[in-house]
Scaffold this active site. Structure first.
Site, short mmCIF file in Angstrom:
data_model
loop_
_atom_site.label_atom_id
_atom_site.label_comp_id
_atom_site.label_asym_id
_atom_site.label_seq_id
_atom_site.Cartn_x
_atom_site.Cartn_y
_atom_site.Cartn_z
N HIS A 238 1.07 -1.18 -0.03
CA HIS A 238 0.04 -0.10 0.03
C HIS A 238 0.90 1.27 0.05
O HIS A 238 1.84 1.25 -0.96
CB HIS A 238 -1.03 -0.18 1.26
CG HIS A 238 -2.12 0.98 1.35
ND1 HIS A 238 -2.37 1.63 0.31
CD2 HIS A 238 -3.01 1.16 2.26
CE1 HIS A 238 -3.49 2.42 0.62
NE2 HIS A 238 -3.71 2.23 1.79
N ASP B 13 2.44 5.92 -6.51
CA ASP B 13 3.58 5.72 -5.65
C ASP B 13 5.02 5.61 -6.39
O ASP B 13 6.19 5.88 -6.21
CB ASP B 13 3.60 4.29 -4.61
CG ASP B 13 2.51 4.62 -3.61
OD1 ASP B 13 2.55 5.69 -3.21
OD2 ASP B 13 2.11 3.55 -3.47
N HIS C 189 -2.04 -2.61 -9.73
CA HIS C 189 -3.01 -1.93 -8.98
C HIS C 189 -4.40 -2.84 -8.95
O HIS C 189 -4.58 -3.70 -9.79
CB HIS C 189 -3.48 -0.68 -9.41
CG HIS C 189 -4.12 0.33 -8.23
ND1 HIS C 189 -5.58 0.17 -8.27
CD2 HIS C 189 -3.66 1.16 -7.47
CE1 HIS C 189 -5.74 0.86 -7.32
NE2 HIS C 189 -4.80 1.44 -6.60
N1 CMC Z 1 5.41 -6.13 -9.87
C1 CMC Z 1 5.55 -7.60 -10.39
N2 CMC Z 1 4.55 -8.33 -10.68
C2 CMC Z 1 3.38 -7.78 -10.39
C3 CMC Z 1 3.34 -6.52 -9.41
C4 CMC Z 1 4.52 -5.73 -9.37
N3 CMC Z 1 4.46 -4.52 -8.87
N4 CMC Z 1 2.09 -6.37 -9.07
C5 CMC Z 1 1.24 -7.35 -9.62
N5 CMC Z 1 1.95 -8.48 -10.05
C6 CMC Z 1 1.72 -9.55 -10.94
C7 CMC Z 1 1.46 -10.80 -9.77
O1 CMC Z 1 2.82 -11.33 -9.63
C8 CMC Z 1 0.55 -11.59 -10.16
O2 CMC Z 1 1.12 -12.24 -11.33
P1 CMC Z 1 0.79 -13.87 -11.43
O3 CMC Z 1 -0.64 -13.90 -11.99
O4 CMC Z 1 1.61 -14.36 -12.77
O5 CMC Z 1 1.29 -14.37 -10.16
C9 CMC Z 1 -0.26 -10.46 -11.05
O6 CMC Z 1 0.49 -9.26 -11.27
C10 CMC Z 1 -1.57 -9.95 -10.03
O7 CMC Z 1 -0.92 -9.68 -8.86
P2 CMC Z 1 -2.06 -9.81 -7.59
O8 CMC Z 1 -0.99 -9.70 -6.25
O9 CMC Z 1 -2.95 -10.62 -7.52
O10 CMC Z 1 -2.74 -8.27 -7.61
P3 CMC Z 1 -3.44 -7.36 -6.63
O11 CMC Z 1 -4.58 -6.84 -7.01
O12 CMC Z 1 -3.68 -8.34 -5.46
O13 CMC Z 1 -2.20 -6.59 -6.24
C11 CMC Z 1 -0.90 -4.82 -5.77
C12 CMC Z 1 -2.22 -5.25 -6.22
C13 CMC Z 1 -0.84 -3.10 -5.74
C14 CMC Z 1 -0.79 -5.16 -4.24
C15 CMC Z 1 0.40 -5.15 -6.48
O14 CMC Z 1 0.13 -4.92 -7.87
C16 CMC Z 1 1.67 -4.92 -6.00
O15 CMC Z 1 2.01 -5.81 -5.08
N6 CMC Z 1 2.35 -3.79 -6.50
C17 CMC Z 1 3.47 -3.28 -5.86
C18 CMC Z 1 3.42 -2.58 -4.71
C19 CMC Z 1 2.82 -1.13 -4.96
O16 CMC Z 1 3.06 -0.47 -5.89
N7 CMC Z 1 1.64 -0.99 -4.15
C20 CMC Z 1 1.03 0.29 -4.05
C21 CMC Z 1 -0.43 0.26 -4.79
S1 CMC Z 1 -1.25 1.66 -5.20
C22 CMC Z 1 -1.00 3.20 -4.26
C23 CMC Z 1 -1.14 2.64 -2.84
O17 CMC Z 1 -2.34 2.27 -2.08
O18 CMC Z 1 -0.36 2.96 -2.09
#
Ligand code: CMC
Length: 379
Positions: free
Chosen positions: A225, A316, A265
């Site tokens: 987050h 971010d 996201h």
């Molecule tokens: N880098 C690499 N792969 C990623 C990333 C990333 N940043 N984000 C998602 N993926 C991949 C993930 O590995 C998965 O791949 P696979 O299906 O092959 O296993 C796929 O994309 C779906 O990911 P998910 O974890 O199921 O997606 P989610 O909706 O649960 O997660 C998220 C959303 C924001 C937690 C995630 O994208 C993430 O971890 N991002 C990095 C952390 C980040 O930048 N957070 C800030 C979020 S927005 C602003 C805020 O709230 O602060």
């Protein structure tokens, strides 16, 4: 009563509509963010953070006299209780900056006679006090851990100006004030994100605003987050320190199944509009200073993550280089996010309490069944 088969789990509550809100909406396909009907681009361009706070708390943009009254209320409310400054003074150097902020915000409640008063008027006053005091807490913490004493804010300045002034002890330029103000506007609210949901869950038990905002800060701290902004800057600094090629650096991360912070996201399926606004700001700052390193690294990473994983940047990713280019310490990036989001958290709490129902979902039970207790000496 709405029911759902108890064996069905919606992982991470993706797509679940948990409640109704008039505060902000996100169109994930179009990459659109709207606060109370106003597009974020319009607000970033044409409204100050204080105007956005008024909008979130009251439903409409303020008239000049309403804005003056809000600013005056914020000014009156911003003095920090001395014991809270002592807590900041005593925080160990090793403490996480968000843990310090969470503790200080929680402690504010100890010195608020209205902490447990639950009338709408008392809650509005607490929202004002919370928002007014958060910049001073972050700035005082930053100064104290550098061995400097806290600085009092100026009377007639904006929250953006005063934060930078209290932090650095000198007047910020108008460009820095404007950029920081835009950052505050962009982070003020964002639908039912994890920290806002946390605040509403706590609020729904009829606990108090300090508990709910402290909990929200705990949620925002996580690197999935708000904590991502500090991690983004650490990555950029690591690339720089190692003299690495940003494309190869990120390719290696992806190959080893690591997440690249600042990408992806839960709701957006295109670029987060806040990231687009900040990308342009970083580009302008880079060109003005003839120093494009952070922008160049960021764009190389952006293009690589997009082509390799199809993922777009979130807020971010570009807030990190924006803040860094403003001279802000990466340790303060997530606390600054919390400062802005306090506007949204408190607005959501006011909305929650205006029509409260306990938020209490269920879990699909997947544990063992049908067991009987063997006496302890026979186990
Ligand atoms: N880098 C690499 N792969 C990623 C990333 C990333 N940043 N984000 C998602 N993926 C991949 C993930 O590995 C998965 O791949 P696979 O299906 O092959 O296993 C796929 O994309 C779906 O990911 P998910 O974890 O199921 O997606 P989610 O909706 O649960 O997660 C998220 C959303 C924001 C937690 C995630 O994208 C993430 O971890 N991002 C990095 C952390 C980040 O930048 N957070 C800030 C979020 S927005 C602003 C805020 O709230 O602060």
């Amino acid at each position: 009563m709405a029911t759902q088969n108890e064996s069905e789990e919606v992982r991470g509550l993706e797509g679940v509509i948990a409640l109704s809100s008039e505060l902000s909406s996100i169109d994930g396909e179009a990459g659109q963010l709207v606060y109370r009907g106003y597009d974020i681009h319009d607000l970033a361009e044409n409204a100050s953070f204080e105007e956005v706070v008024y909008l979130l708390w009251h439903g409409d943009l303020p008239t000049q006299s309403q804005l003056d009254a809000l600013k005056s209320d914020l000014r009156t409310a911003r003095e920090l209780p001395a014991p809270v400054i002592d807590i900041l003074r005593q925080a160990p150097d090793s403490a996480h900056p968000m843990a310090v902020l969470r503790t200080a915000i929680s402690a504010l409640g100890l010195y608020d006679d209205e902490a447990d008063a639950d009338s709408p008027e008392a809650n509005r006053r607490k929202a004002t006090r919370l928002l007014a005091r958060t910049p001073g807490i972050i700035a005082a913490y930053a100064r104290l851990r550098n061995g400097d004493e806290p600085i009092d804010p100026l009377d007639e300045a904006s929250m953006a100006y005063n934060f930078l002034y209290m932090l650095n002890g000198e007047a910020p330029g108008s460009a820095a004030e404007a950029t920081f103000d835009t950052c505050l506007v962009l982070h003020a609210d964002h639908g039912l994100n994890a920290s806002t949901f946390t605040s509403r869950v706590i609020g729904s038990t009829l606990s108090d605003m300090y508990s709910a905002v402290s909990g929200a800060i705990g949620a925002l701290k996580g690197p999935l987050h708000g904590g991502a902004n500090r991690e983004v800057m650490r990555m950029l600094l690591d690339i720089d320190q190692k003299g690495a090629d940003p494309v190869e650096y990120v390719q290696e991360k992806l190959a080893s199944k690591e997440r690249v912070m600042g990408f992806g996201h839960r709701v957006y399926r295109t670029m987060d509009p806040r990231a687009a606004i900040l990308r342009d700001r970083v580009q302008e700052l880079s060109e003005e200073r003839n120093a494009t390193k952070w922008y160049d690294y960021s764009m190389a990473i952006l293009n690589t993550v997009k082509s390799e994983k199809g993922l777009d940047p979130n807020v971010d990713f570009f807030s990190a280089s924006t803040y860094y280019m403003m001279g802000l310490d990466p340790d303060l990036f997530t606390p600054i996010f919390a400062l802005s989001r306090s506007a949204g958290w408190t607005a959501h709490l006011l909305e929650q309490w205006a029509d409260n129902r306990l938020i209490r979902p269920r879990a699909a039970y997947v544990g063992k069944t049908g067991r009987t207790v063997t006496p302890i000496d026979a186990r």
